[in-house]
Every structure is written in structure tokens, then in C-alpha cells.
Design a protein around this motif. Structure first.
Motif, PDB file in Angstrom:
ATOM      1  N   ALA A  32      53.718  33.130  -7.250  1.00  0.00           N
ATOM      2  CA  ALA A  32      52.787  32.591  -7.084  1.00  0.00           C
ATOM      3  C   ALA A  32      51.328  32.484  -7.883  1.00  0.00           C
ATOM      4  O   ALA A  32      50.211  32.069  -8.159  1.00  0.00           O
ATOM      5  CB  ALA A  32      51.606  33.566  -5.875  1.00  0.00           C
ATOM      6  N   SER A  33      52.102  32.839  -9.078  1.00  0.00           N
ATOM      7  CA  SER A  33      51.046  32.505 -10.694  1.00  0.00           C
ATOM      8  C   SER A  33      51.793  31.646 -11.460  1.00  0.00           C
ATOM      9  O   SER A  33      52.606  30.850 -11.157  1.00  0.00           O
ATOM     10  CB  SER A  33      51.818  33.876 -11.674  1.00  0.00           C
ATOM     11  N   GLU A  34      50.528  31.310 -12.451  1.00  0.00           N
ATOM     12  CA  GLU A  34      51.592  29.616 -13.421  1.00  0.00           C
ATOM     13  C   GLU A  34      50.671  30.730 -14.856  1.00  0.00           C
ATOM     14  O   GLU A  34      50.160  31.267 -15.110  1.00  0.00           O
ATOM     15  CB  GLU A  34      49.840  28.317 -12.958  1.00  0.00           C
ATOM     16  N   MET A  52      42.306  37.331 -11.652  1.00  0.00           N
ATOM     17  CA  MET A  52      43.255  38.219 -10.784  1.00  0.00           C
ATOM     18  C   MET A  52      44.754  37.917  -9.958  1.00  0.00           C
ATOM     19  O   MET A  52      44.851  36.855 -10.759  1.00  0.00           O
ATOM     20  CB  MET A  52      41.542  37.747  -9.133  1.00  0.00           C
ATOM     21  N   ASN A  53      45.137  38.701  -9.506  1.00  0.00           N
ATOM     22  CA  ASN A  53      46.551  38.735  -8.904  1.00  0.00           C
ATOM     23  C   ASN A  53      46.246  37.540  -7.169  1.00  0.00           C
ATOM     24  O   ASN A  53      45.084  37.989  -6.238  1.00  0.00           O
ATOM     25  CB  ASN A  53      47.603  39.642  -9.111  1.00  0.00           C
ATOM     26  N   ALA A  54      47.372  37.544  -6.830  1.00  0.00           N
ATOM     27  CA  ALA A  54      47.461  36.129  -5.697  1.00  0.00           C
ATOM     28  C   ALA A  54      47.770  37.757  -4.733  1.00  0.00           C
ATOM     29  O   ALA A  54      48.497  36.837  -3.850  1.00  0.00           O
ATOM     30  CB  ALA A  54      47.352  35.200  -5.564  1.00  0.00           C
ATOM     31  N   VAL A  55      48.665  39.031  -4.441  1.00  0.00           N
ATOM     32  CA  VAL A  55      49.454  39.966  -3.640  1.00  0.00           C
ATOM     33  C   VAL A  55      48.700  40.306  -2.685  1.00  0.00           C
ATOM     34  O   VAL A  55      47.187  40.105  -2.000  1.00  0.00           O
ATOM     35  CB  VAL A  55      49.625  41.052  -4.682  1.00  0.00           C
ATOM     36  N   VAL A  56      49.272  39.819  -1.499  1.00  0.00           N
ATOM     37  CA  VAL A  56      49.242  40.445  -0.020  1.00  0.00           C
ATOM     38  C   VAL A  56      50.544  40.931   0.493  1.00  0.00           C
ATOM     39  O   VAL A  56      51.005  40.576   0.006  1.00  0.00           O
ATOM     40  CB  VAL A  56      49.123  38.721   0.247  1.00  0.00           C
ATOM     41  N   ALA A  73      45.277  46.922 -21.143  1.00  0.00           N
ATOM     42  CA  ALA A  73      44.961  46.023 -22.691  1.00  0.00           C
ATOM     43  C   ALA A  73      46.201  45.559 -23.439  1.00  0.00           C
ATOM     44  O   ALA A  73      46.807  45.895 -23.346  1.00  0.00           O
ATOM     45  CB  ALA A  73      44.065  47.253 -23.774  1.00  0.00           C
ATOM     46  N   GLY A  74      45.892  44.453 -24.458  1.00  0.00           N
ATOM     47  CA  GLY A  74      46.720  44.373 -24.844  1.00  0.00           C
ATOM     48  C   GLY A  74      47.513  42.867 -24.882  1.00  0.00           C
ATOM     49  O   GLY A  74      46.486  41.957 -24.210  1.00  0.00           O
ATOM     50  N   ARG A  75      48.308  42.455 -24.961  1.00  0.00           N
ATOM     51  CA  ARG A  75      49.126  41.102 -25.202  1.00  0.00           C
ATOM     52  C   ARG A  75      49.215  41.291 -23.505  1.00  0.00           C
ATOM     53  O   ARG A  75      49.239  42.317 -22.692  1.00  0.00           O
ATOM     54  CB  ARG A  75      49.956  40.495 -25.696  1.00  0.00           C
ATOM     55  N   GLU A  76      49.248  39.500 -22.882  1.00  0.00           N
ATOM     56  CA  GLU A  76      49.472  39.228 -21.597  1.00  0.00           C
ATOM     57  C   GLU A  76      51.341  39.885 -22.050  1.00  0.00           C
ATOM     58  O   GLU A  76      51.805  39.837 -22.497  1.00  0.00           O
ATOM     59  CB  GLU A  76      49.262  37.431 -21.024  1.00  0.00           C
ATOM     60  N   GLY A  77      51.326  39.751 -19.753  1.00  0.00           N
ATOM     61  CA  GLY A  77      52.700  40.133 -19.433  1.00  0.00           C
ATOM     62  C   GLY A  77      53.901  38.849 -19.797  1.00  0.00           C
ATOM     63  O   GLY A  77      53.096  37.333 -20.340  1.00  0.00           O
ATOM     64  N   PRO A  78      55.108  38.593 -18.897  1.00  0.00           N
ATOM     65  CA  PRO A  78      55.838  37.808 -19.021  1.00  0.00           C
ATOM     66  C   PRO A  78      55.412  36.418 -18.474  1.00  0.00           C
ATOM     67  O   PRO A  78      54.039  36.605 -18.096  1.00  0.00           O
ATOM     68  CB  PRO A  78      56.413  38.142 -18.794  1.00  0.00           C
ATOM     69  N   HIS A  79      56.008  35.240 -19.254  1.00  0.00           N
ATOM     70  CA  HIS A  79      55.390  33.647 -18.638  1.00  0.00           C
ATOM     71  C   HIS A  79      56.343  33.883 -17.341  1.00  0.00           C
ATOM     72  O   HIS A  79      57.609  33.935 -17.685  1.00  0.00           O
ATOM     73  CB  HIS A  79      55.790  32.959 -19.832  1.00  0.00           C
ATOM     74  N   VAL A  80      55.543  33.431 -16.701  1.00  0.00           N
ATOM     75  CA  VAL A  80      56.427  33.325 -15.648  1.00  0.00           C
ATOM     76  C   VAL A  80      57.182  31.547 -15.436  1.00  0.00           C
ATOM     77  O   VAL A  80      58.285  31.652 -14.736  1.00  0.00           O
ATOM     78  CB  VAL A  80      55.769  33.374 -14.156  1.00  0.00           C
ATOM     79  N   ALA A  81      57.175  30.913 -15.950  1.00  0.00           N
ATOM     80  CA  ALA A  81      58.188  29.843 -16.183  1.00  0.00           C
ATOM     81  C   ALA A  81      58.999  29.706 -17.326  1.00  0.00           C
ATOM     82  O   ALA A  81      60.120  28.902 -17.362  1.00  0.00           O
ATOM     83  CB  ALA A  81      56.905  28.751 -17.271  1.00  0.00           C
ATOM     84  N   THR A 102      55.982  42.953  -3.625  1.00  0.00           N
ATOM     85  CA  THR A 102      54.873  42.437  -4.913  1.00  0.00           C
ATOM     86  C   THR A 102      55.030  41.907  -5.531  1.00  0.00           C
ATOM     87  O   THR A 102      54.785  40.698  -5.975  1.00  0.00           O
ATOM     88  CB  THR A 102      54.049  43.734  -5.494  1.00  0.00           C
ATOM     89  N   ALA A 103      56.417  42.089  -6.898  1.00  0.00           N
ATOM     90  CA  ALA A 103      56.458  41.576  -7.827  1.00  0.00           C
ATOM     91  C   ALA A 103      57.143  39.861  -7.734  1.00  0.00           C
ATOM     92  O   ALA A 103      56.398  39.002  -8.327  1.00  0.00           O
ATOM     93  CB  ALA A 103      57.860  41.881  -8.735  1.00  0.00           C
ATOM     94  N   VAL A 104      57.659  39.817  -6.964  1.00  0.00           N
ATOM     95  CA  VAL A 104      58.481  38.008  -6.217  1.00  0.00           C
ATOM     96  C   VAL A 104      56.919  37.256  -5.861  1.00  0.00           C
ATOM     97  O   VAL A 104      56.906  36.437  -6.868  1.00  0.00           O
ATOM     98  CB  VAL A 104      59.292  39.081  -4.539  1.00  0.00           C
ATOM     99  N   GLN A 105      55.929  38.069  -5.339  1.00  0.00           N
ATOM    100  CA  GLN A 105      54.743  37.410  -5.363  1.00  0.00           C
ATOM    101  C   GLN A 105      53.828  36.867  -6.354  1.00  0.00           C
ATOM    102  O   GLN A 105      53.431  35.792  -6.765  1.00  0.00           O
ATOM    103  CB  GLN A 105      53.736  38.181  -3.914  1.00  0.00           C
ATOM    104  N   LEU A 106      53.876  38.247  -7.397  1.00  0.00           N
ATOM    105  CA  LEU A 106      53.549  37.471  -8.553  1.00  0.00           C
ATOM    106  C   LEU A 106      53.652  36.579  -9.396  1.00  0.00           C
ATOM    107  O   LEU A 106      53.440  36.088 -10.121  1.00  0.00           O
ATOM    108  CB  LEU A 106      53.714  39.305  -9.393  1.00  0.00           C
ATOM    109  N   ILE A 107      55.321  36.076  -9.559  1.00  0.00           N
ATOM    110  CA  ILE A 107      56.045  35.217 -10.075  1.00  0.00           C
ATOM    111  C   ILE A 107      55.982  34.450  -9.401  1.00  0.00           C
ATOM    112  O   ILE A 107      55.012  33.345 -10.502  1.00  0.00           O
ATOM    113  CB  ILE A 107      57.430  36.272 -10.483  1.00  0.00           C
TER     114      ILE A 107
END
Length: 538
Positions: free
Chosen positions: A133-135, A1-5, A15-23, A126-131
Motif C-alpha cells: 500500500a506504499s509508494e 503516515m502508514n496505511a496499516v489496517v 530517526a535517520g535515513r528512510e527505509g527500503p524502497h518498495v519498488a 502488517t509488513a505485506v500491507q506496508l509494502i
């Protein structure tokens, strides 16, 4: 899940490979020159979370080459769930702005698409929150959303708990990250006058002992509005009259009191409201409001109108009508607290609903009062409680007056949206018990975060056509600095921002898990918050 509020209306895994690495390293690319300014603002919002991993502004090639890219793009048909929001545009538009957006996470990029720069900015928050609040890697996905309410506000009270311009800017950033679009500033009250008013310099002059007063200069106020506008936030100043006027009376001594109801004088302590029928008083207030309107960029000026204890109904109604007329004559649109409905309502009027007697949660008997330590500590007696209920009894009919008059209601019920309500002791972690006990207005029954998050805008039975929007408030009686302020705001601001955007209370079990991921975001921004035991913080 994502943590967007707020939780997006549509979330689709890809589908497919994962997206960018936040780090990893990130860059921002505006795909349209009309988004250059938005890109600069988004960069400033991302900087506390990425630090040196946010690369300098440069095109640097197409997405997929090197660092991850946050792409901002205008798209006339972004496939977002467009709908016309309920309520009044805080920017004075004839129709609320189109803030709908679509956000797509692919292997190397996060792309924000919308039909308007405002919608692109909402996607970018929303993108700022995704980046933030994610690992690890972001999951490939598509999010699409649009707001339910056009006016989504936060009121702060620098009249009682002063905040520097830099501190206000940090709160504006926080509000923008949760898609709020109004900052209402309660700039005047008995405790202080916080806006430079050239027509009456005594309002912000040093005290009799030479102590300088804290206030915003005209230049600071204009700069603050510009900063807010870059984040699609409209500043609404409040000059609270005819009551709450001790600071004005100190600056202009000798102004006559408003006519008082028979038998009220001397029974309870209050500052006598102003008498707007007095020509000297009216001229002074006209000069003040003309200055405020002249230096305010947005279309709205709040005239107060609450708790005019010690004015007859006739005097109060005259004052409200005069204040409205003065603001309109200066080219702005007035709004006021719900009591203003007693001066008459037209379709152009907005009244901010904050209280009715049941919502005040006051005891009826000595036995009930004995079970309310917060009221006993404040010196409340059954006689005082009865007097309060009598004074506030007309409030039970204010909303009906607004609806019947064709006006609009700005929803700010103190039961849930007053964020100066103390936290319940049982939700405060041990290391924050002392501050939780100190913060908040002591006459409100303490509550937890879940209480605020459970508020349903539809519970008041107000037709959509009569709703102006939703606004949280935080009065500053207990505020000594920014940490106090944000501890009262967070996590509750995020919960109510979701309700304002979506139009309904979040499902608590899902919401509390998403909220838990935002502690990291707040820490990276240097913001204090209450680590409520209701939320499973990581």
C-alpha cells in the motif's frame, strides 16, 4: 503516515535515513528454522505485489547487502504490547494464542519479531500491507500490536453462492492479511449441500435430471483446511439443522416433519424442520455429523439452529440438544446460532448473536411500510411484518439467556456485521451503481461503509467473560461469483477486521484515509471492491 489496517496500537517514528524502497528487489529471510514454513506462506502473500522483484528463497547474506530484506524472527521478549485477548481460542487452546508482535523498519530491512510463529505471521501481514500500500521508500519506524479479541471470523455461504476451492483460498489470503483467524463455512441450506458426506452419498449426487452438483470433496475440504492453517486460520464447518433442510430432505425423502405450532401450518411458506425425536432421522443426522467431524481438523463444528420456522419450542429444543450431543460424541465442540440458547446453555456452549427485533428495522404501520420500497418489492404486508416480529420476539432475550447460563456469545449482529447488506445508492460511484443495486439481501436497509465501521462491540453490554469473539457474515443469495463476493466484502471487511482486532470502532477520518490506500492492494490481488464515495481513493 502508514496505511496499516488494523491500526497498530503503538507507532513510533525512528530517526535517520528512510527505509527500503518498495519498488526495489526484496527477499525473505527466516532467522529461525521454526519459521521456515511461515516464510513460505509470507512469500505467497507477497508475490502478487512484488512479482519478479521477490527474489528466490536464498540466504544471500546479511540485511543491508543488496535487496531489501523481510526478516522473520522469534523473540521471547519482543517488546510488544502483550495482553490476553478476550474470548475463545478458535484452535481450541486453553488460553488464546499469543499474537502480539513488533515490527521494525530500518534502512534496508523490515524485521518482524514475536514470541510465537503466529505472532510473527501477524507482523508479516502488517509488513505485506506496508509494502503493497506504499509508494517510494518506507519510513523508518517501529510498530507494535496485539489483538483485543481471540476469535476474529468471517462466515461465507457457499450453500447459496458456491465458490471454488481456489476462490476460497483467495478469500483466506484476504482474511489473513487483515488478521482474521476463522473461516466459517455455511455448507448446507435449502439451496444446496456443499460437502461430500460419504455416509449419505445422495446429498451430493447428481440431480434427477443428471445435472452434477457443486460441492467440495473430502480431499478438497482437507486441503482447504491445511491451506488455512498455514495462514493461522481455522475452518469451522456449518451443517445447518433442524431447519434450512430442503437439500437434506431431497436426498432422504420421507423424513417426518417436526411437530408444528398450532395454526402455523400452511400460513407462510417454509421447509418443515426435521424431527430429531424420529429414530430414522436421528440416525441419518448422526452419520452425517460423524463424517463432518471426522474430516474437520479444527475443534469446532457449527450445528446451525436458526430460523426453525414450523417447529414447536419443545421439538426445537430437543433437536438442539441432540445435535450438540452428536457433535460432542464425535470429539468436537458445537456452536450454533443464538436461537440454540432456548435449548439451555452451559459454560461450554457458544451461541452466535445475529438478531433482535429492534435490529430488524421493520415498520409498524402501513404508512411506514410505504416508505420502505425494498420491503414492498419483496411482497411484504403489514400482516407478514407482524408475523415476523412475533416469530423473532424470543430473540430479544437470547443473549441474556447465554450470559445467565454462563455460555459465550459470538458477536455477529446483522445491523453492522452482515456484509450481505446492500450498499446505500449514494455511496456507489456511477460505474458501479448497477452492481451495487443488484448485490445484497434486498430486505436489509442499504447502508454505507461508515455505518459498518461505526459498530462498537461494547454497545451490546455483554461482559468480556461472556464474549467468544467477533464474526462477520456474508450470506450468498445474490452472489454469482467471486467478484460479487469481494465487492460486498470490500472495503467493509477491512473496517470490521480493525474493530475485531482492536476492540473498538476506528476513528473514521483517519480510517478512511488509510482505507483509500488499500484499493491498490486489492487491485494487485485481482479483487473487485466497491469504490465507495465515502473514501478518498487516490
Amino acid at each position: 503516515m502508514n496505511a496499516v489496517v488494523p491500526r497498530p496500537a503503538r507507532q513510533t517514528a525512528a530517526a535517520g535515513r528512510e527505509g527500503p524502497h518498495v519498488a526495489g528487489d526484496w527477499r525473505i529471510r527466516a532467522a529461525d528454522d521454526r519459521l521456515t514454513a511461515v516464510a513460505g506462506t509470507v512469500r505467497a502473500l507477497l508475490a502478487p505485489h512484488l512479482g519478479g522483484r521477490l527474489l528466490p528463497d536464498t540466504d544471500g547474506g546479511a540485511p543491508g547487502c543488496g535487496p531489501a530484506t523481510l526478516v522473520l524472527a522469534l523473540d521471547a521478549t519482543p517488546s510488544a504490547p502483550h495482553r490476553t485477548p478476550v474470548g475463545v481460542s478458535p484452535r481450541g487452546l486453553s488460553e488464546p494464542a499469543d499474537e502480539s508482535y513488533r515490527l521494525t523498519v530500518t534502512e534496508h530491512a523490515v524485521t518482524c519479531r514475536a514470541a510465537t510463529p503466529e505472532g510473527v505471521f501477524r507482523a508479516a501481514t502488517t509488513a505485506v500491507q506496508l509494502i503493497a500500500a506504499s509508494e517510494g521508500r518506507l519510513p523508518r519506524q517501529e510498530l507494535a500490536d496485539a489483538p483485543r479479541h481471540a476469535w476474529r471470523g468471517l462466515m461465507l455461504d457457499p450453500a447459496r453462492g458456491h465458490l471454488t476451492p481456489d476462490e476460497l483460498r483467495r478469500v483466506i489470503d484476504l482474511a489473513a492479511l487483515y488478521k482474521l483467524n476463522v473461516l466459517h463455512l455455511h455448507l448446507t441450506d435449502n439451496e444446496g449441500w456443499r460437502l461430500q458426506t460419504p455416509a449419505v452419498p445422495a446429498l451430493t449426487a447428481a440431480g434427477a435430471d443428471g445435472t452434477p452438483r457443486a460441492f467440495y470433496t473430502v480431499e478438497e475440504y482437507r486441503a482447504l483446511q491445511e491451506y488455512a492453517a498455514e495462514r493461522f486460520v481455522t475452518v469451522v464447518p456449518e451443517i445447518d439443522l433442524p431447519g434450512h433442510c430442503a437439500a437434506l430432505r431431497e436426498a432422504l425423502p420421507g423424513l417426518p416433519d417436526a411437530p408444528a405450532p398450532e395454526g402455523l401450518a400452511g400460513r407462510f411458506p417454509f421447509v418443515p424442520p426435521l424431527d430429531l425425536a424420529d429414530p430414522t432421522t436421528r440416525d441419518a443426522v448422526a452419520s452425517i455429523l460423524a463424517d463432518v467431524c471426522r474430516t474437520t481438523v479444527g475443534p469446532f463444528v457449527h450445528i446451525g439452529g436458526d430460523e426453525a420456522v414450523g417447529a414447536t419450542p419443545e421439538s426445537f429444543a430437543l433437536a438442539v440438544r441432540e445435535l450438540r450431543a452428536l457433535v460432542r460424541a464425535a470429539g468436537k465442540r458445537p456452536l450454533a446460532w443464538q436461537e440454540s440458547s432456548r435449548a439451555g446453555i452451559t459454560p461450554d456452549d457458544i451461541a452466535q448473536f445475529w438478531v433482535d427485533v429492534p435490529m430488524m428495522d421493520l415498520p409498524d404501520t402501513e404508512e411506514e411500510l410505504a416508505r420502505r420500497p425494498e420491503l414492498l418489492a419483496a411482497g411484504h404486508t403489514v400482516e407478514l411484518v407482524r408475523a415476523l416480529k412475533t416469530f423473532f420476539a424470543p430473540a430479544d432475550h437470547d443473549v441474556a439467556r447465554v450470559v445467565e447460563g454462563g455460555g459465550r456469545v459470538l458477536l455477529s449482529p446483522q445491523s453492522h456485521l452482515y456484509l450481505d447488506r446492500p450498499y446505500a445508492p449514494d455511496v456507489a460511484p456511477p460505474d458501479q451503481a448497477e452492481s451495487a443495486a443488484r448485490l445484497g439481501f434486498p430486505l436489509y436497509r442499504p447502508r454505507g461503509v461508515r455505518h459498518a465501521a461505526a459498530w462498537d462491540p461494547a454497545s451490546h453490554g455483554i461482559p468480556d467473560a461472556r464474549i467468544a469473539g467477533i464474526e462477520m457474515t456474508l450470506f450468498g443469495e445474490s452472489i454469482t461469483g467471486l467478484d460479487d463476493l469481494t465487492t460486498l466484502l470490500l472495503p467493509r471487511l477491512a473496517s470490521l477486521a480493525e474493530t475485531a482486532w482492536t476492540g473498538r470502532a476506528p476513528e473514521w477520518e483517519d480510517h478512511r484515509v488509510r482505507l483509500a490506500r488499500h484499493g491498490r492492494l486489492w487491485r494487485e490481488r485481482g479483487l473487485a471492491y466497491l469504490a465507495s464515495t465515502e473514501i478518498p481513493w487516490p
